[in-house]
Scaffold this motif. Structure first.
Motif, short mmCIF file in Angstrom:
data_model
loop_
_atom_site.label_atom_id
_atom_site.label_comp_id
_atom_site.label_asym_id
_atom_site.label_seq_id
_atom_site.Cartn_x
_atom_site.Cartn_y
_atom_site.Cartn_z
N THR A 1 19.05 -27.24 58.21
CA THR A 1 18.42 -27.21 59.54
C THR A 1 18.77 -25.96 60.34
O THR A 1 18.05 -25.61 61.28
CB THR A 1 18.84 -28.45 60.35
OG1 THR A 1 20.27 -28.51 60.44
CG2 THR A 1 18.32 -29.71 59.67
N LYS A 2 19.86 -25.28 59.98
CA LYS A 2 20.22 -24.05 60.71
C LYS A 2 21.16 -23.22 59.85
O LYS A 2 22.04 -23.76 59.18
CB LYS A 2 20.89 -24.38 62.05
CG LYS A 2 21.15 -23.14 62.92
CD LYS A 2 21.70 -23.50 64.29
CE LYS A 2 23.14 -23.97 64.24
NZ LYS A 2 23.75 -24.12 65.58
N LEU A 3 20.97 -21.90 59.89
CA LEU A 3 21.86 -20.97 59.20
C LEU A 3 21.98 -19.72 60.04
O LEU A 3 21.00 -18.99 60.26
CB LEU A 3 21.32 -20.62 57.81
CG LEU A 3 22.14 -19.61 57.00
CD1 LEU A 3 23.54 -20.14 56.72
CD2 LEU A 3 21.43 -19.29 55.68
N THR A 4 23.18 -19.46 60.57
CA THR A 4 23.38 -18.32 61.46
C THR A 4 24.66 -17.58 61.10
O THR A 4 25.54 -18.13 60.41
CB THR A 4 23.49 -18.76 62.93
OG1 THR A 4 24.67 -19.57 63.09
CG2 THR A 4 22.26 -19.57 63.34
N ASP A 5 24.76 -16.35 61.58
CA ASP A 5 26.02 -15.62 61.43
C ASP A 5 26.96 -16.01 62.56
O ASP A 5 26.66 -16.91 63.36
CB ASP A 5 25.77 -14.11 61.38
CG ASP A 5 25.16 -13.56 62.66
OD1 ASP A 5 25.20 -14.25 63.70
OD2 ASP A 5 24.64 -12.43 62.62
N ALA A 6 28.10 -15.33 62.65
CA ALA A 6 29.12 -15.71 63.63
C ALA A 6 28.63 -15.54 65.07
O ALA A 6 29.13 -16.20 65.98
CB ALA A 6 30.39 -14.89 63.41
N THR A 7 27.63 -14.69 65.28
CA THR A 7 27.12 -14.44 66.63
C THR A 7 25.98 -15.38 66.99
O THR A 7 25.46 -15.32 68.11
CB THR A 7 26.63 -12.99 66.74
OG1 THR A 7 25.48 -12.81 65.89
CG2 THR A 7 27.72 -12.02 66.36
N GLY A 8 25.57 -16.23 66.04
CA GLY A 8 24.46 -17.15 66.30
C GLY A 8 23.12 -16.62 65.84
O GLY A 8 22.09 -17.28 66.03
N LYS A 9 23.08 -15.46 65.23
CA LYS A 9 21.83 -14.87 64.75
C LYS A 9 21.43 -15.51 63.43
O LYS A 9 22.25 -15.66 62.53
CB LYS A 9 21.99 -13.37 64.58
CG LYS A 9 20.72 -12.65 64.15
CD LYS A 9 20.95 -11.15 64.02
CE LYS A 9 19.68 -10.44 63.56
NZ LYS A 9 19.90 -8.97 63.42
N SER A 10 20.17 -15.87 63.29
CA SER A 10 19.69 -16.52 62.07
C SER A 10 19.82 -15.60 60.86
O SER A 10 19.60 -14.38 60.96
CB SER A 10 18.23 -16.93 62.24
OG SER A 10 18.09 -17.92 63.23
N LEU A 11 20.15 -16.20 59.74
CA LEU A 11 20.25 -15.46 58.48
C LEU A 11 19.13 -15.91 57.55
O LEU A 11 18.86 -17.11 57.42
CB LEU A 11 21.61 -15.74 57.81
CG LEU A 11 22.85 -15.18 58.49
CD1 LEU A 11 24.11 -15.73 57.82
CD2 LEU A 11 22.85 -13.65 58.44
N PRO A 12 18.47 -14.97 56.90
CA PRO A 12 17.42 -15.35 55.95
C PRO A 12 18.03 -15.92 54.67
O PRO A 12 19.09 -15.48 54.24
CB PRO A 12 16.69 -14.03 55.68
CG PRO A 12 17.71 -12.97 55.95
CD PRO A 12 18.59 -13.51 57.05
N TYR A 13 17.35 -16.90 54.10
CA TYR A 13 17.86 -17.51 52.87
C TYR A 13 16.71 -17.94 51.98
O TYR A 13 15.57 -18.13 52.44
CB TYR A 13 18.78 -18.69 53.19
CG TYR A 13 18.09 -19.87 53.84
CD1 TYR A 13 17.54 -20.89 53.08
CD2 TYR A 13 18.01 -19.97 55.24
CE1 TYR A 13 16.92 -21.98 53.67
CE2 TYR A 13 17.40 -21.06 55.84
CZ TYR A 13 16.85 -22.05 55.05
OH TYR A 13 16.23 -23.13 55.64
N THR A 14 17.03 -18.10 50.69
CA THR A 14 16.07 -18.56 49.70
C THR A 14 16.70 -19.67 48.89
O THR A 14 17.82 -19.50 48.38
CB THR A 14 15.64 -17.42 48.76
OG1 THR A 14 15.02 -16.38 49.54
CG2 THR A 14 14.67 -17.92 47.70
#
Length: 802
Positions: A149-162
């Motif tokens: 439901t959510k994937l972000t870096d430490a700053t809260g920015k979304s990370l792309p994933y496959t």
């Protein structure tokens, strides 16, 4: 993994098996193959992994720390979680992406690994099997598996994933450099599956009689794949068979569950005071120093919780350091007992969790078996390093750091069969033993199941034998693998085969490597040498990622034994052991007065010619180059005291008067052929009673092994000769050995203790065979069996009214 018995042979037909080749340098010959070194097969040593089998000066491995919060929704059978992962790149490589495992996708109809095997239409089936197969053959989403439901870096920015089936790749905006760390957050959830109907290692079991659940939460969170020096990213999908290659790290886990649930999990609970009553807390503290199990949650309390579920929730908090995984069990059905076990001066809490269905077995045996196992394994490997070790009864058989799930339920009247008891003992030892292999000595189970299951089954065997001298161990002893090794070659594959491509998984991955190691310990190396070397392997690779080469090399390096022939035969080949005693020639001393004329040639008759200097007829390139190399100073040049007569004679610095030598010989003539003299009475008494035997052996199976010969003499006494396997090195098919015995031999038997796994004992005898004894034979009634680990039918306890 599930403890697999050798009597259960899986018969899945899997094409395209990836087999480690048994490369031979002299194919077609009767020598020069089976004792060829493994240099052409093993990976070349390097700065990460040395030729000695030890980690190199530049060995490295990654690390991943997890901070997880999750909620178990018992009503809706759903788990929701969020985690913060800190990933450390200790490799020398910049990483532009990282891979995670989503093992719960095993149950998804659209994201499973989709490894299919040949299948046929059954003549009969169950509706559950039909539904299960129908669900696998559809493009519709069955709603199972991980939902991100959510994937972000430490700053809260979304990370792309496959997501690729059971794996997920996270793409990084900038490469993660060597020595750097990455922090990211991931939220997820999934529907918990019915483990009893759908299968798998984790999920729930429902008990309709009391309306409660038992949850085994395993492979339950997104977790890092291994990135290693020997293969980069571990990229084998999870099919349900080959288990887990995982990265070490620290875990902080908060689990919110129904208020009356009891949790056992990896690591230590750090908030017992908040989730346990003062009475239970006191029992827990008492158990720390108790030499017998103390019930922290009693049978009566568990039954009361079953009957009257509480409202609300509680949050249990666990901390586990330097582990490769985290698992937990949760239920209001749990009875909980514990005791302390001293290992290397440190107290380890040994604990068990089980329902009333297993009470009469688990309350007596489980925690004691946990304590026995960690103590026994510690003596064969390294001292158990963790603070707790736990066994959970879940009609299962699966392992994780500091916790495992096992089986062993009684009949409703509390009785049980001996096979149920022994099966429970074996599975608890096996699964607790997995703390060492692979939870600490952390091999890649996805690639080499045998390094996990085989090594563990071997030490399980040693531990079972230390548990009870009469315990009927099912694997480890050589004779137990014979039925598997005598199968046709097209039904076999080498131990060095990828986990997914093994037809008969149990014997290949569990029993055969366990047997091989036991033979190595008992018959080939001896316990002292083997145990030292095996401990070295455990010490070197504790909390690291070993490969087969590291084990093979360490065992040789620490023992001073060349074992390449053994690894080649047992791990890279499929040949069985079948050594035949083909013939026996018998002789008695004929005390002759004159030797045959050819004896002079055989024993070196003194000649009349002076022997020439013992130098080669030509100088080879090494001699020439050594002589030309002015940096080389030969020892006899450095120390002239070593220059004797022959040093000078070889160099023509002295001469011999051959005429004088000939005269000397003529003055001391000897009989033609060979010098003899009459036997004395003492000689006749000494040699006249000797018996001479020539034994001819053939290697019909192909696997070279020691030849163990037992002589039974006419007076009833016995003697054993142990011939090392190296007798086959110059002829791998046929060998002979000459014996001189003081007594007449009545019979000869090969491998009398059945310690080499010889598949055909009918060709192991010479002399009078023993008469077979009679035994009773019965026809067994076929009936549907109970759930795994539960008694069936009338057992001796019931018959005795116990």
């Amino acid at each position: 993994m599930k403890r697999i018995f050798t009597s259960v042979l899986l018969t899945l037909s899997i094409a395209g098996a990836a087999v480690a080749q048994d490369i031979q340098n002299n194919p077609g010959s009767n020598h020069g193959n089976k004792f060829e070194q493994l240099g052409t097969i093993l990976r070349s040593p390097n700065e990460q992994r040395t030729a000695s089998g030890a980690p190199g000066v530049k060995y490295w491995q990654q690390r991943a720390d997890y901070d997880i919060k999750c909620t178990l929704d018992e009503k809706n059978l759903k788990l929701t979680g969020s985690e913060t992962v800190t990933y450390y790149n200790n490799s020398p490589d910049p990483l532009s992406y990282i891979w995670l495992q989503l093992d719960e996708n095993q149950h998804s109809s659209i994201n499973n690994a989709n490894y299919q095997s040949s299948s046929t239409m059954p003549r009969a089936s169950t509706t559950q099997n039909i539904d299960r197969n129908e669900g696998r053959n559809t493009d519709e989403d069955n709603g199972l598996g991980d939902v991100i439901t959510k994937l972000t870096d430490a700053t809260g920015k979304s990370l792309p994933y496959t997501i690729n089936k059971t794996m997920m790749r996270i793409d990084l905006a900038t490469p993660l450099k060597s020595g750097e760390k990455l922090v990211f957050n991931i939220d997820w959830n999934y529907k918990i599956t019915d483990r009893k109907t759908i299968g798998g290692r984790g999920g729930y079991e429902y008990f309709p009689e009391d309306g409660n659940y038992l949850f085994t939460m395993t492979q339950w969170y997104p977790r890092l794949c291994v990135y290693s020096d020997f293969q980069g990213w571990q990229n084998h999908q999870f099919t349900g068979r080959g288990e887990f290659a995982l990265t070490f790290g620290n875990f902080h886990v908060q689990m919110t569950v129904p208020a009356d649930h009891i949790i056992g999990g990896t690591g230590e609970c750090i908030n017992y005071s908040a989730v346990l009553s003062p009475e239970r807390m006191a029992r827990y503290n008492k158990a720390k120093t108790s030499s017998v199990p103390v019930q922290i949650v009693t049978l009566a309390e568990a039954k009361k919780a079953e009957a009257s579920p509480a409202k609300g929730t509680k949050t249990w908090v666990f901390q586990a350091n330097n582990v490769r995984d985290f698992a937990w069990g949760s239920s209001r059905k749990f009875i909980w007992d514990a005791m302390g076990q001293n290992v290397g001066g440190k107290n380890v809490m040994c604990m068990s969790y089980y329902g009333k269905e297993a009470y009469n077995l688990y309350s007596k045996y489980s925690t004691r078996l946990v304590a026995h196992t960690i103590k026994s394994y510690s003596s064969f490997t390294i001292p158990y390093p963790y603070p707790v070790a736990q066994s959970v009864e879940a009609s299962n058989g699966m392992e994780y750091p500091m916790i495992c799930f096992n089986y062993g339920r009684t009949e409703k009247d509390g009785t049980y069969s001996e096979s149920t008891k022994n099966g429970m003992i074996g599975v608890i030892i096996h699964e607790v033993g997995h703390n060492f292999f692979p939870m600490i000595i952390n091999s890649d189970e996805r690639q080499w199941t045998w390094m996990d299951e085989g090594l563990n089954s071997f030490v399980e065997y040693l531990t079972e034998e230390l548990w009870d001298n009469k315990f009927p161990s099912k694997k480890g002893a050589a004779y137990t693998i014979v039925n598997y090794m005598k199968l046709p070659k097209d039904e076999l594959e080498p131990i060095m085969t990828n986990s997914e491509n093994i037809v008969r998984f149990g014997p290949n991955a569990y029993s055969k490597p366990a047997t091989a190691l036991n033979i190595l310990r008992e018959t080939i190396m001896g316990r002292k040498l083997f145990d030292f070397a095996f401990k070295q392997y455990a010490k070197r690779w504790a909390f690291k990622h070993p490969t087969p080469e590291d084990l093979f090399r360490t065992m040789e390096d620490a023992s001073g034994e060349d074992l390449d022939w053994f690894w080649r035969g047992w791990f890279y080949g499929t040949d069985p052991v079948d050594i035949s005693l083909d013939s026996v020639k018998v002789g008695k001393a004929d005390l002759a007065d004159k030797a045959p004329d050819n004896m002079g040639r055989r024993f070196g008759r003194r000649g009349e010619e002076v022997a020439p200097p013992a130098v080669n007829s030509f100088d080879d390139i090494s001699k020439v180059r050594n002589r030309e190399d002015k940096t080389i100073k030969f020892y006899t040049d450095r120390d002239t005291a070593t220059r004797d007569f022959y040093w000078k004679y070889d160099r023509g610095m002295v001469s011999v008067d051959t005429a004088k030598f000939s005269a000397l010989v003529k003055a001391q003539p000897e009989p033609e052929g060979f010098a003899t003299e009459p036997f004395t009475a003492e000689d006749k008494a000494k040699y006249g009673g000797k018996y001479f035997y020539e034994l001819d052996f053939s290697n019909k199976g192909g696997l070279v092994m020691p030849i163990i010969v037992e002589f039974t003499f006419t007076d009833g006494t016995k003697s054993i000769d142990r011939i090392p396997a190296q007798i086959w090195r110059l002829n791998e098919k046929k060998v002979s050995k000459f014996y001189i015995q003081d007594k007449e031999v009545a019979s000869i038997k090969l491998d009398p203790m059945r310690e080499t796994a010889d598949i055909d004992e009918s060709n192991n005898y010479w002399g009078k065979l023993p008469q077979p004894s009679k035994f009773q034979l019965f026809k067994q009634k076929v009936s549907e069996g109970p759930a795994r680990g539960q008694s069936s039918g009338l057992n001796p306890m019931q018959a005795a009214g116990k």
